[in-house]
Scaffold this motif. Structure first.
Motif, short mmCIF file in Angstrom:
data_model
loop_
_atom_site.label_atom_id
_atom_site.label_comp_id
_atom_site.label_asym_id
_atom_site.label_seq_id
_atom_site.Cartn_x
_atom_site.Cartn_y
_atom_site.Cartn_z
N ARG A 180 49.75 42.85 32.31
CA ARG A 180 49.52 43.21 33.71
C ARG A 180 49.53 41.95 34.56
O ARG A 180 49.24 40.86 34.08
CB ARG A 180 48.16 43.90 33.88
N TRP A 181 49.86 42.12 35.83
CA TRP A 181 49.73 41.03 36.78
C TRP A 181 48.27 40.96 37.23
O TRP A 181 47.70 41.95 37.67
CB TRP A 181 50.64 41.25 37.99
N VAL A 182 47.68 39.78 37.13
CA VAL A 182 46.28 39.58 37.48
C VAL A 182 46.17 38.47 38.52
O VAL A 182 46.77 37.40 38.37
CB VAL A 182 45.44 39.21 36.23
N LEU A 183 45.41 38.74 39.56
CA LEU A 183 45.22 37.75 40.63
C LEU A 183 44.50 36.52 40.07
O LEU A 183 43.48 36.64 39.39
CB LEU A 183 44.39 38.37 41.75
N VAL A 213 38.44 33.69 43.88
CA VAL A 213 38.98 34.57 42.85
C VAL A 213 38.19 34.36 41.56
O VAL A 213 38.01 33.23 41.11
CB VAL A 213 40.47 34.29 42.61
N VAL A 214 37.71 35.46 41.00
CA VAL A 214 36.91 35.40 39.78
C VAL A 214 37.83 35.63 38.57
O VAL A 214 38.61 36.58 38.57
CB VAL A 214 35.80 36.47 39.81
N PRO A 215 37.75 34.79 37.55
CA PRO A 215 38.59 35.00 36.36
C PRO A 215 38.37 36.38 35.76
O PRO A 215 37.25 36.91 35.77
CB PRO A 215 38.12 33.90 35.41
N PRO A 216 39.44 36.99 35.24
CA PRO A 216 39.33 38.34 34.65
C PRO A 216 38.29 38.40 33.54
O PRO A 216 38.16 37.46 32.74
CB PRO A 216 40.74 38.59 34.10
N GLY A 217 37.55 39.48 33.51
CA GLY A 217 36.59 39.70 32.44
C GLY A 217 35.22 39.10 32.67
O GLY A 217 34.29 39.35 31.90
N TRP A 218 35.06 38.32 33.73
CA TRP A 218 33.76 37.72 34.00
C TRP A 218 32.80 38.77 34.55
O TRP A 218 33.20 39.67 35.29
CB TRP A 218 33.89 36.57 34.98
N SER A 219 31.53 38.63 34.25
CA SER A 219 30.52 39.52 34.82
C SER A 219 30.32 39.21 36.29
O SER A 219 30.71 38.13 36.77
CB SER A 219 29.19 39.34 34.08
N ASP A 277 38.99 45.24 40.74
CA ASP A 277 39.65 46.22 39.90
C ASP A 277 40.22 45.45 38.72
O ASP A 277 40.07 44.23 38.65
CB ASP A 277 40.71 47.03 40.68
N PRO A 278 40.84 46.11 37.73
CA PRO A 278 41.29 45.37 36.54
C PRO A 278 42.26 44.24 36.82
O PRO A 278 42.40 43.33 36.00
CB PRO A 278 41.94 46.47 35.69
N GLN A 279 42.95 44.28 37.97
CA GLN A 279 43.96 43.27 38.26
C GLN A 279 43.54 42.27 39.34
O GLN A 279 44.25 41.29 39.57
CB GLN A 279 45.26 43.95 38.67
N ALA A 280 42.41 42.51 39.99
CA ALA A 280 41.97 41.59 41.05
C ALA A 280 40.46 41.63 41.17
O ALA A 280 39.88 42.70 41.35
CB ALA A 280 42.61 41.98 42.39
N SER A 281 39.85 40.47 41.07
CA SER A 281 38.41 40.35 41.24
C SER A 281 38.16 39.18 42.20
O SER A 281 38.46 38.03 41.86
CB SER A 281 37.71 40.11 39.90
N ALA A 339 28.23 36.06 36.68
CA ALA A 339 29.00 34.83 36.44
C ALA A 339 29.95 34.56 37.59
O ALA A 339 30.15 33.40 38.00
CB ALA A 339 29.78 34.96 35.13
N GLY A 340 30.56 35.63 38.13
CA GLY A 340 31.46 35.46 39.27
C GLY A 340 30.74 34.95 40.50
O GLY A 340 31.26 34.09 41.23
N GLN A 341 29.54 35.44 40.75
CA GLN A 341 28.76 34.99 41.89
C GLN A 341 28.40 33.51 41.76
O GLN A 341 28.46 32.76 42.74
CB GLN A 341 27.50 35.84 42.03
N GLN A 342 28.04 33.10 40.55
CA GLN A 342 27.72 31.68 40.35
C GLN A 342 28.97 30.82 40.51
O GLN A 342 28.91 29.72 41.08
CB GLN A 342 27.12 31.48 38.96
N HIS A 343 30.11 31.32 40.04
CA HIS A 343 31.38 30.60 40.19
C HIS A 343 31.70 30.41 41.68
O HIS A 343 32.09 29.31 42.10
CB HIS A 343 32.48 31.41 39.50
N ALA A 344 31.53 31.47 42.48
CA ALA A 344 31.78 31.38 43.91
C ALA A 344 30.81 30.41 44.58
O ALA A 344 31.21 29.59 45.42
CB ALA A 344 31.68 32.76 44.55
N LEU A 345 29.54 30.51 44.21
CA LEU A 345 28.55 29.62 44.81
C LEU A 345 28.85 28.16 44.49
O LEU A 345 28.69 27.28 45.35
CB LEU A 345 27.15 30.00 44.30
#
Length: 257
Positions: free
Chosen positions: A196-199, A78-84, A118-122, A87-93
């Motif tokens: 909003r509820w965010v994953l 799960v990528v924190p909201p608002g991350w590019s 989407d705005p509530q789940a990345s 940045a999300g790919q590096q976080h996952a890696l």
């Protein structure tokens, strides 16, 4: 003079494929692809799953289908909201490297990575390349069209987040319990500053390790009529309820948590 037998057989196959395509063009057939807990460690499991999916395709030539994957097939971050995306790919890696000893080269060579956002789940998800390419090859061989392949819960969770009531001061987080043969997933969401509820987290564990879920609302993969799917081996089945579950239309999602 009657057409030769091979010509009649070819015509029958073509007609059957045309019927399958017309029947599922607007509402694809839905298939669940299960796996044992060690699916990512045992190199024999993916070929077995591909072969079983090939049997399903052979019985449903020409159809359009969607395939929901067990959590046992997936790496999920799960990528924190608002991350590019970068940045999300590096976080996952970073996560997958720590827990699964993966680097960029191994991930690119042996995994298929997709970003659901989407705005509530990345979420970034990865599945074994041998599995995904095997499913594609079986579908192509039987003229089956793969309309979608992904985590069985992905669109349902998005539907939940979108329809839950606006969080208030007394409820800062929620946990949605998901169950499939042999596994339990906990999907956690938090309220953001926009109300909003965010994953925020997805975790899974063996059902044997789960306690305290009795009486708790949970979304479950419907069991097959044949009694398969005990988690001991790869399992492929379709089910009358699967379409609504995979698409997020099922009432089970609306009733949760």
């Amino acid at each position: 003079m009657a057409p030769p037998a091979p010509a009649i057989q070819a015509m029958a196959r073509a007609w059957r494929m045309a019927q399958g395509r017309m029947r599922t063009a607007w509402r694809p057939a839905s298939v669940w692809l299960g796996a044992p807990l060690n699916a990512l460690q045992d190199p024999t499991v993916a070929p077995d799953a591909v072969a079983r999916f090939g049997e399903w395709c052979a019985a449903h030539p020409g159809e359009v289908c969607e395939v929901g994957l067990s959590a046992s097939w997936m790496l999920t971050c799960v990528v924190p909201p608002g991350w590019s995306l970068q940045a999300g790919q590096q976080h996952a890696l970073n996560q997958w490297g720590h827990y699964h000893d993966l680097d960029v080269q191994a991930l690119s060579a042996h995994w298929v990575v997709r970003h659901v956002a989407d705005p509530q789940a990345s979420v970034l998800c990865a599945a074994p390349r041998v599995l995904i390419e095997g499913l594609q090859a079986q579908a192509k061989a039987h003229k089956v069209q793969l309309a979608w392949v992904g985590p069985w819960w992905a669109r349902g969770v998005q539907a939940c987040l979108a329809q839950w009531a606006t969080p208030d001061a007394s409820e800062a987080s929620r946990t949605l319990h998901l169950q499939e043969p042999g596994l339990s997933l906990s999907v956690q969401a938090s309220a953001d500053v926009a109300g909003r509820w965010v994953l925020t987290q997805v975790q899974w564990t063996s059902l044997d390790a789960v306690s305290g879920l009795d009486g708790t609302q949970a979304v479950r993969v419907p069991p097959p009529a044949t009694g398969l799917g005990d988690g001991a081996s790869a399992a492929v089945w379709d089910h009358v309820e699967l379409g609504a579950l995979l698409s997020g239309r099922s009432a089970a999602w609306k009733a949760s948590p």
